[in-house]
Design an enzyme around this catalytic site. Sequence first.
Site, mmCIF file in Angstrom:
data_model
loop_
_atom_site.group_PDB
_atom_site.id
_atom_site.type_symbol
_atom_site.label_atom_id
_atom_site.label_comp_id
_atom_site.label_asym_id
_atom_site.label_seq_id
_atom_site.Cartn_x
_atom_site.Cartn_y
_atom_site.Cartn_z
ATOM 1 C CG HIS A 145 -1.848 1.158 1.265
ATOM 2 N ND1 HIS A 145 -1.458 2.418 1.661
ATOM 3 C CD2 HIS A 145 -3.156 1.243 0.949
ATOM 4 C CE1 HIS A 145 -2.498 3.240 1.581
ATOM 5 N NE2 HIS A 145 -3.540 2.556 1.162
ATOM 6 C CG LEU A 151 -3.989 -10.430 5.395
ATOM 7 C CD1 LEU A 151 -4.476 -10.319 6.836
ATOM 8 C CD2 LEU A 151 -3.444 -11.826 5.134
ATOM 9 C CB ALA A 152 -9.240 -9.159 2.433
ATOM 10 N N GLY A 183 -10.067 -5.774 -1.991
ATOM 11 C CA GLY A 183 -10.718 -4.521 -1.621
ATOM 12 C C GLY A 183 -10.544 -3.533 -2.759
ATOM 13 C CB VAL A 184 -11.242 0.112 -2.971
ATOM 14 C CG1 VAL A 184 -10.960 1.230 -3.966
ATOM 15 C CG2 VAL A 184 -12.716 0.078 -2.625
ATOM 16 C CG HIS A 185 -6.143 0.114 -1.744
ATOM 17 N ND1 HIS A 185 -6.361 1.374 -2.261
ATOM 18 C CD2 HIS A 185 -6.089 0.273 -0.399
ATOM 19 C CE1 HIS A 185 -6.436 2.256 -1.277
ATOM 20 N NE2 HIS A 185 -6.278 1.612 -0.134
#
Length: 146
Positions: free
Chosen positions: A18, A78-79, A81-83
């Site tokens: 990120h 991990l999951a 998402g938007v990113h």
Amino acid sequence: MVTNSNSNSKIGVLLVGHGSRLPYGKDVISQLAQIYQQQTEYPVEIGFMNMSKPSIPSSINKLAQMGVEKIVVTPVFLAPGVHTTQDIPRILGLNNGDETPEHGHSHSHDHSEEEIHFHGEIIYTDPLGPDPKIADIIKDRVNNAL
């Protein structure tokens, strides 16, 4: 690491994080990349969505300069998402990063985003997900805390 002219030298790996104003995330991704580099023949780079350097385009371009023809991009999240489903694919120039196809490759909220100068194949993987190996890490943390 010795790279030779076999087909593996035409593949590069990019681990994406990120990015943060704090150094810890970059340190972890860097260390994971070093560990993984010791386990593979492929050149391994890291790139960040924002704030941390190197950027995703910068690292893609670095791999391109090494002569790779295919880059496997793995988000170290991990999951989903938007990113992982929108932002990173958009930065990579992949169509599934656009929610509204009529806007094409929208770069509306890139902040001075660099251009990607790579004309090979980009393979974008899922984030890490509920992998049993991650559960093993959790088990170790819990056991070490007791």
